[in-house]
Design a protein around this motif. Sequence first.
Motif, short mmCIF file in Angstrom:
data_model
loop_
_atom_site.label_atom_id
_atom_site.label_comp_id
_atom_site.label_asym_id
_atom_site.label_seq_id
_atom_site.Cartn_x
_atom_site.Cartn_y
_atom_site.Cartn_z
N HIS A 1 40.57 -118.25 -22.14
CA HIS A 1 41.05 -118.47 -20.77
C HIS A 1 42.55 -118.76 -20.71
CE1 HIS A 1 36.84 -118.69 -20.30
NE2 HIS A 1 36.72 -119.93 -20.70
N SER A 2 43.25 -118.58 -21.82
CA SER A 2 44.64 -119.04 -21.88
C SER A 2 45.65 -118.01 -21.39
CB SER A 2 45.00 -119.42 -23.32
OG SER A 2 44.16 -120.46 -23.75
N ILE A 3 45.18 -116.83 -20.98
CA ILE A 3 46.11 -115.75 -20.62
C ILE A 3 46.24 -115.62 -19.10
CG2 ILE A 3 46.52 -113.26 -20.77
CD1 ILE A 3 44.90 -113.30 -23.40
N ALA A 4 47.49 -115.59 -18.63
CA ALA A 4 47.77 -115.27 -17.22
C ALA A 4 48.85 -114.19 -17.22
CB ALA A 4 48.25 -116.50 -16.47
N VAL A 5 48.84 -113.32 -16.22
CA VAL A 5 49.84 -112.26 -16.15
C VAL A 5 50.49 -112.27 -14.77
CG1 VAL A 5 50.26 -109.76 -16.24
CG2 VAL A 5 48.61 -110.80 -17.81
N VAL A 6 51.81 -112.18 -14.75
CA VAL A 6 52.55 -112.08 -13.48
C VAL A 6 53.42 -110.83 -13.53
CG1 VAL A 6 54.28 -113.15 -11.98
CG2 VAL A 6 52.59 -114.59 -13.14
N VAL A 7 53.25 -109.96 -12.52
CA VAL A 7 54.11 -108.78 -12.41
C VAL A 7 55.37 -109.21 -11.66
CG1 VAL A 7 54.35 -106.47 -11.40
CG2 VAL A 7 52.19 -107.16 -12.46
N GLU A 8 56.49 -109.13 -12.33
CA GLU A 8 57.76 -109.59 -11.74
C GLU A 8 58.38 -108.53 -10.82
OE1 GLU A 8 58.73 -112.60 -12.06
OE2 GLU A 8 57.50 -113.29 -13.74
N GLU A 9 58.17 -107.24 -11.18
CA GLU A 9 58.86 -106.18 -10.45
C GLU A 9 58.11 -104.85 -10.60
OE1 GLU A 9 63.60 -106.02 -10.01
OE2 GLU A 9 62.87 -105.12 -11.87
N MET A 10 58.03 -104.12 -9.48
CA MET A 10 57.49 -102.75 -9.52
C MET A 10 58.44 -101.89 -8.69
SD MET A 10 53.32 -103.22 -9.12
CE MET A 10 53.12 -101.69 -8.24
N LEU A 11 59.22 -101.04 -9.35
CA LEU A 11 60.23 -100.24 -8.63
C LEU A 11 60.22 -98.79 -9.09
CD1 LEU A 11 63.29 -102.65 -8.88
CD2 LEU A 11 62.05 -102.09 -6.78
N PRO A 12 60.34 -97.83 -8.15
CA PRO A 12 60.46 -96.43 -8.57
C PRO A 12 61.77 -96.23 -9.33
CG PRO A 12 60.07 -96.63 -6.20
CD PRO A 12 60.39 -97.99 -6.71
N ARG A 13 61.73 -95.50 -10.45
CA ARG A 13 62.94 -95.21 -11.23
C ARG A 13 63.87 -94.34 -10.39
NH1 ARG A 13 63.53 -94.34 -16.96
NH2 ARG A 13 61.97 -96.01 -17.16
N GLU A 14 65.14 -94.75 -10.34
CA GLU A 14 66.13 -94.02 -9.54
C GLU A 14 66.48 -92.68 -10.18
OE1 GLU A 14 69.52 -96.41 -8.68
OE2 GLU A 14 68.36 -97.98 -7.68
N ASN A 15 66.99 -91.78 -9.35
CA ASN A 15 67.49 -90.47 -9.78
C ASN A 15 66.46 -89.63 -10.52
OD1 ASN A 15 70.03 -91.26 -8.76
ND2 ASN A 15 70.49 -92.33 -10.68
N ARG A 16 65.17 -89.76 -10.14
CA ARG A 16 64.15 -88.90 -10.73
C ARG A 16 63.87 -87.75 -9.77
NH1 ARG A 16 62.03 -89.78 -15.92
NH2 ARG A 16 60.00 -89.06 -15.19
N PRO A 17 63.58 -86.53 -10.30
CA PRO A 17 63.20 -85.44 -9.39
C PRO A 17 61.92 -85.79 -8.64
CG PRO A 17 62.97 -84.79 -11.72
CD PRO A 17 63.63 -86.13 -11.70
N ALA A 18 61.77 -85.27 -7.43
CA ALA A 18 60.63 -85.63 -6.56
C ALA A 18 59.30 -85.30 -7.22
CB ALA A 18 60.76 -84.88 -5.23
N ASP A 19 59.27 -84.24 -8.04
CA ASP A 19 58.00 -83.84 -8.66
C ASP A 19 57.75 -84.58 -9.99
OD1 ASP A 19 60.12 -82.56 -9.87
OD2 ASP A 19 58.95 -80.77 -10.40
N LYS A 20 58.69 -85.45 -10.40
CA LYS A 20 58.49 -86.21 -11.64
C LYS A 20 58.83 -87.69 -11.43
CE LYS A 20 59.09 -82.52 -15.01
NZ LYS A 20 59.93 -82.00 -16.13
#
Length: 340
Positions: free
Chosen positions: A250-269
């Motif tokens: 029971h000692s594990i906790a997870v926090v997502v600090e950030e979720m961001l789309p990678r900049e300058n990626r082509p629309a289809d990738k």
Amino acid sequence: MGAMSVRPDTEAAAQKGADRAPHRAGFACFVGRPNAGKSTLTNALVGKKVAITSNRPQTTRHTVRGIVHREDAQLILVDTPGLHKPRTLLGERLNDVVRTTWAEVDVIGFCLPADQKLGPGDKYIAKELAAIKKTPKIAIITKTDLVDSKQLAEQLLAVSRLGEELGFEWAEIIPVSAVKAEREGGAGTARDGGRGAGQVALLADLIAPLLPESPPLYPEGDLTDEPEMVMVAELIREAALEGVRDELPHSIAVVVEEMLPRENRPADKPLLDIHANVYIERPSQKGIIIGPKGKRLKDVGTKSRKHIEALLGTPVFLDLHVKVAKDWQRDPKQLRKLGF
């Protein structure tokens, strides 16, 4: 030849609409002692992974709502932590979550594993359920794939008697195998004597009429109202629990600090960058999570990334770090920080 009377199509359609039962929508929750199969059952009914599962008790910490869309009804499934005798502040808070949920739902499903005799934990929960007078209660005998028909019959009888002893009647008693249903690709339709997918579909059939008349409460296609960041954190925690359950149950906790789309990626990738921290309670636990030359942490990242990509429908770059939050399960300040 006499005149023939033909009812117009519109009249026939109106009559058909009047004959159809009203749409129902509402909340159902699965309760039971830890590891009774509640999360697996939620996933089988929804047809997709929305609640994390583990063969280690006390895995579920967030109230995850799975949404089942039907023509006649919408079931919103609330998955609560197992009710248990609390040993920490976290344990007490989890029990409070359970009781609050029970007071707010339209139907309660009590999960009892077919392969284990009724114990003090089951009787403790049943006694608490008996105090909730108005809410219909369904007894769900889970894990039927692990027993033969004689053992299943004995368990069904024992559960029926349990209700009688406590002075209430089960709205239904139904055996299911959620694991088999998942293997067979969802809830299915055929009734199969309690041995698989059909019984999961039948469970939804039994819950639906107990819900209040209501239009759908969530848009078609929504499977959960849990924030994506919370679900991503839960998927990472599930992967982190694999292989270290004995050392760090029971000692594990997870926090997502950030979720961001990678900049300058082509629309289809497109690529989504996710930065998350895995928290443990003591510095000595760090090595267990990271593993020799970082292998365990890498495996956690690979496994969870696959599930996260399936959930979000986009390629993901996952950046994981392990941090120490000293005795977080007992510290109110740390619990708040970690979202409990």
